[in-house]
Structure formats: structure tokens, C-alpha cells
Design a protein around this motif. Sequence first.
Motif, mmCIF file in Angstrom:
data_model
loop_
_atom_site.group_PDB
_atom_site.id
_atom_site.type_symbol
_atom_site.label_atom_id
_atom_site.label_comp_id
_atom_site.label_asym_id
_atom_site.label_seq_id
_atom_site.Cartn_x
_atom_site.Cartn_y
_atom_site.Cartn_z
ATOM 1 N N VAL A 267 0.867 -1.207 0.149
ATOM 2 C CA VAL A 267 0.139 0.069 -0.023
ATOM 3 C C VAL A 267 0.769 1.186 0.046
ATOM 4 N N LYS A 268 1.874 1.155 0.975
ATOM 5 C CA LYS A 268 2.829 2.468 0.893
ATOM 6 C C LYS A 268 3.583 2.527 -0.251
ATOM 7 N N GLY A 269 4.027 1.527 -0.895
ATOM 8 C CA GLY A 269 4.694 1.510 -2.288
ATOM 9 C C GLY A 269 3.607 2.291 -3.533
ATOM 10 N N LEU A 270 2.379 1.697 -3.621
ATOM 11 C CA LEU A 270 1.502 1.991 -4.392
ATOM 12 C C LEU A 270 0.997 3.803 -4.314
ATOM 13 N N ALA A 271 0.971 3.863 -3.130
ATOM 14 C CA ALA A 271 0.863 5.602 -2.775
ATOM 15 C C ALA A 271 2.113 6.494 -3.315
ATOM 16 N N GLY A 272 3.269 5.968 -3.164
ATOM 17 C CA GLY A 272 4.141 6.417 -3.846
ATOM 18 C C GLY A 272 4.155 6.532 -5.255
ATOM 19 N N GLU A 278 -5.899 0.545 0.145
ATOM 20 C CA GLU A 278 -6.084 0.015 1.316
ATOM 21 C C GLU A 278 -5.896 -1.218 1.600
ATOM 22 N N ALA A 279 -5.463 -1.641 2.837
ATOM 23 C CA ALA A 279 -4.912 -2.893 3.184
ATOM 24 C C ALA A 279 -6.062 -3.251 4.171
ATOM 25 N N ARG A 289 -10.960 -2.623 9.251
ATOM 26 C CA ARG A 289 -11.495 -3.489 8.134
ATOM 27 C C ARG A 289 -12.771 -3.547 7.300
ATOM 28 N N GLU A 290 -13.805 -2.959 8.216
ATOM 29 C CA GLU A 290 -15.085 -2.663 7.649
ATOM 30 C C GLU A 290 -15.088 -1.458 6.807
ATOM 31 N N ARG A 291 -14.470 -0.410 7.300
ATOM 32 C CA ARG A 291 -14.017 0.688 6.503
ATOM 33 C C ARG A 291 -13.542 0.735 5.080
ATOM 34 N N ALA A 292 -12.558 -0.241 5.186
ATOM 35 C CA ALA A 292 -11.462 -0.348 3.978
ATOM 36 C C ALA A 292 -12.471 -1.220 3.004
ATOM 37 N N LEU A 293 -13.155 -2.268 3.423
ATOM 38 C CA LEU A 293 -13.992 -3.106 2.638
ATOM 39 C C LEU A 293 -15.072 -2.553 1.949
ATOM 40 N N VAL A 305 -5.504 -4.295 -0.874
ATOM 41 C CA VAL A 305 -4.381 -5.155 -0.541
ATOM 42 C C VAL A 305 -4.784 -6.083 0.659
ATOM 43 N N ALA A 306 -4.805 -7.582 0.562
ATOM 44 C CA ALA A 306 -5.144 -8.178 1.575
ATOM 45 C C ALA A 306 -4.236 -9.503 1.483
ATOM 46 N N THR A 307 -4.239 -10.038 2.776
ATOM 47 C CA THR A 307 -3.821 -11.165 3.183
ATOM 48 C C THR A 307 -4.725 -12.388 2.827
#
Length: 477
Positions: A267-272, A278-279, A289-293, A305-307
Motif C-alpha cells: 500500500v505504501k509503495g502504491l501510494a508513492g 487500502e490494506a 477492516r469494515e471501512r476499507a472493505l 491489498v489483503a492477506t
Amino acid sequence: MKERYLTTFNELGLAEPILKALAEANHTTPTPIQIQAVPQVLAGRDLIGIAQTGTGKTAAFALPILQHLVTHRFRPERRSARALVLSPTRELSGQILESFRLYGKHVRPSTALAIGGVPIGRQARALANGVDVLVATPGRLVDLLENNAVRLDMVEVLVLDEADQMLDMGFIHAIRAICARLPAKRRNLFFSATMPREIEKLADSLLTDPVRVAVTPVAKTADRIEQKVFFTDRAGKPNLLVEVLSEPDLDRALVFSRTKHGADRVVKGLAGAGIAAEAIHGNKSQPQRERALAAFRQGVVKVLVATDIAARGIDVPGVSHVINYDLPNVPESYVHRIGRTARAGREGIAISLCDGEERAFLRDIERLIKITIPSVDRRGESRREGAPRLEGFRSDGPRPAREERGPRGPRSDAPRGARPFNRGPRPEGEARKDGPRHDRPHHDGPRHEGRTDGVRREGPPREGRRPPRRKAYNAAP
């Protein structure tokens, strides 16, 4: 009853309130897993249902449970539940509960959700008067049992969704503790997209004369998913990911990382690189998690981006791409990951970035799904002149080689052990304050007897006992 004779939900023998809710949700034709599973469950059989992800397994057990509640109406006892559904993740549990509420819109069953990440007291209050359907994750349900907030002796139907993961070693102890509280007479329904042989044997020990329903080969990926592998260097993954995410036909993309910290780095790299993402992973709080989803579902953020926590709990119809930034080390996880796209008959694209360390994972995946995934060789691009480098953005592979980590810091010229680490050499002319170690004064006298000025007293050593070792220090002048 053969599959070709069933073309509508009306032919499954469901009650009118359930059929009305299905029509309002635009569900007219049952899927193969629903056609074969629903009649068996309505007949009172234990069942193992295997079907590829995205084929409607939730409705395959939710519809007969709702039918049972319609035909056998009575108020549940306090702190009890009539139907118990266990799932491995919070997100999947929430989606299962929403399905019960959708299909039971006109049945209006009492429901409750028991998951981690939220106050347990609120969930205990929701169970105080008893519920018809309880959807839970195993860990939180065990907590509620230990606090006497719920009782399971009235459960009539037990459902294990994603049973292969639920019965894995990480959940087996909680599952056995829960099953010990259940009544002996109950119906058991196990559903999953994959069912390894050793896990199936364990499931058989918990089921009574189960019927097996498998509408597709085990671990078969969806036919409408276009799969592709890019062979690349580990250092070339960031730029290749940005290139894939910049494709014009990309609507929403789900990117999978192997670790939690790796997801944050992506996520940090994509922001750059100017790409908002969001992760979602286990280190995030439930509100995060609910806000990101929610942002991903609404299209506010096009990259999530997720595991593997999201491999079995994300159901977003608009996911056009699934990208494996890190290939999973468990081949069955690949099936679940790419199953987040091409849902409900749609088409999707699954792209995997594979470096040299992950070739073995790729071979295991191809052996499981019994196909060879088309590949493109993009190795060496990270070393080409002019290729941009995205800082703070790397794969979760082994530690880089010495030459890739940069030069070491200055080393001390002092003898080993003479100076602490990372201090550098002692300035020229500076001597030790208390001389060499073997010349330091040693305390041989009694222990601080009568000392008032901070100076150690000298005297004969104690007999029969070795003097204690203490750091020497010089007396004040």
C-alpha cells in the motif's frame, strides 16, 4: 431427482416467504450445488458439499435452514441458538449473516453475529433472549461459552463453511471444544471449495452417514477466469504491479500479499506511485477492516491489498482483477484467492507475479489445479536503465544478498571485546579509566559492613565461600 428437471427455486419445495425473498433478490435459477444439496438437507441428511468458489454455497445451506425454521416455529430458549454457522473469518461471517437476512426477509428469523474485534458484552446481550441463527467465528464462540453467555445444547443444525480451513490444525481444538457442547442428535453440513483427503477423514468422524455432493472437480478454478503468470525478479515486482494496475480495463483489483507487513508495504509503495489503495489483514481493527472493505465495494478505492484473510471472505461483484503479488505457499489458497473474481457467471483476470523463490509454489499450484498457467518472462527488467525504483515497496521474500543491502557502516579497529559494538575505535591517547581487566581491584572484604563513605573496606576473604563478583570502581579522591 436429476439436475436437468430442476430449473427454478419453486421446484425445490421451499416455502412461499422464502421464494418471495428470492424473487425480490432476482434469484430465479438455482446453481448446481444448490440443486443437489438443498433436497438432501431438507430430507434430514448430513452433507459434505464441494463446489468451486462463487457458485452459491451459502444459499445451499441457508435456504434449507430457513425452511426448517418456517416449518418448525417455536421461540428459542434464553442464551440458546437453533442453527449454528461457523466460518473462519469475520468478513465471511458477516456476509453469511447478510445472506440469512436477505433470504429470510419475510421469515424474519432472529439472528446474531459473534466475531472478534468488537466488544463481547454487546454480543452476549444479543444472545440473552436466544436466537434462531447464530453465525460465529470459533475463537469468539469459545469466549462466549467460557463466559456462560451462550449454550449450544439446543442446536439443531451445525454448519461449517470453508470446512477445509475450519478443520485445519489452527481451528481443530476450538471445533472439538464446540462440538463437545452440541447435542448428539443434530444435522451437520460441511461446505468448501476444496477438501483434502486427510481433512475429509477428520470431517467424517464428526458426521453421521453423510452424503457427498461434488458438482465440480475438487480444487477446480472457475472456467471464466483468465489466468496468467509473470516471471520476474523480486526487485521487479513493484514496477510490474504498477503496470498491471494501470491497465485501462481494470475496474477493481484485489492484490494478495503473503504477510500482514507485506500488505502494508505494498500500500505504501502504491501510494508513492500515485495509486490509492487500502490494506486489510489481521493486524487491522474491525472498524478499520469494515471501512476499507466498504470503500472498496463502493468504488471509492479501486485497489484492496489483503492477506489470505480475504481469500474466503470477500464477495464484491465488481472485482475484475485478482493479483497475487506473492504466490501462496498453500496451493489450495490460490483457488480461493482467484475465486474472488468471475463471480456469479462474470469473467475475470487472475495475474500472478512469480520470482525465483516462488517457482516451487507455482509447481504445486499447477499440480493441484491440473493445468499449466500461461506465462510471460519479464525477468531482468528491474535492472534496465531508466526503470524507476519505488522506495518502501518490496516483496516478502528472503533477506536480500549482501551487495543488495548496501555497504556496511564503519568498523572499529579495536581488538574484539575491547570496545562495545558500533562505538568505533577509541580516540588516540585515551586510556581505560580503570586499567586492563586483569589489573582491576578486586573486592575481598566483607560486604559493605559499616561503610558510610562509599569506599569498600578491605579485609580477609570469607572462608568457605567464593567472593562475589562485582564491578570494580574507583573510590572518590
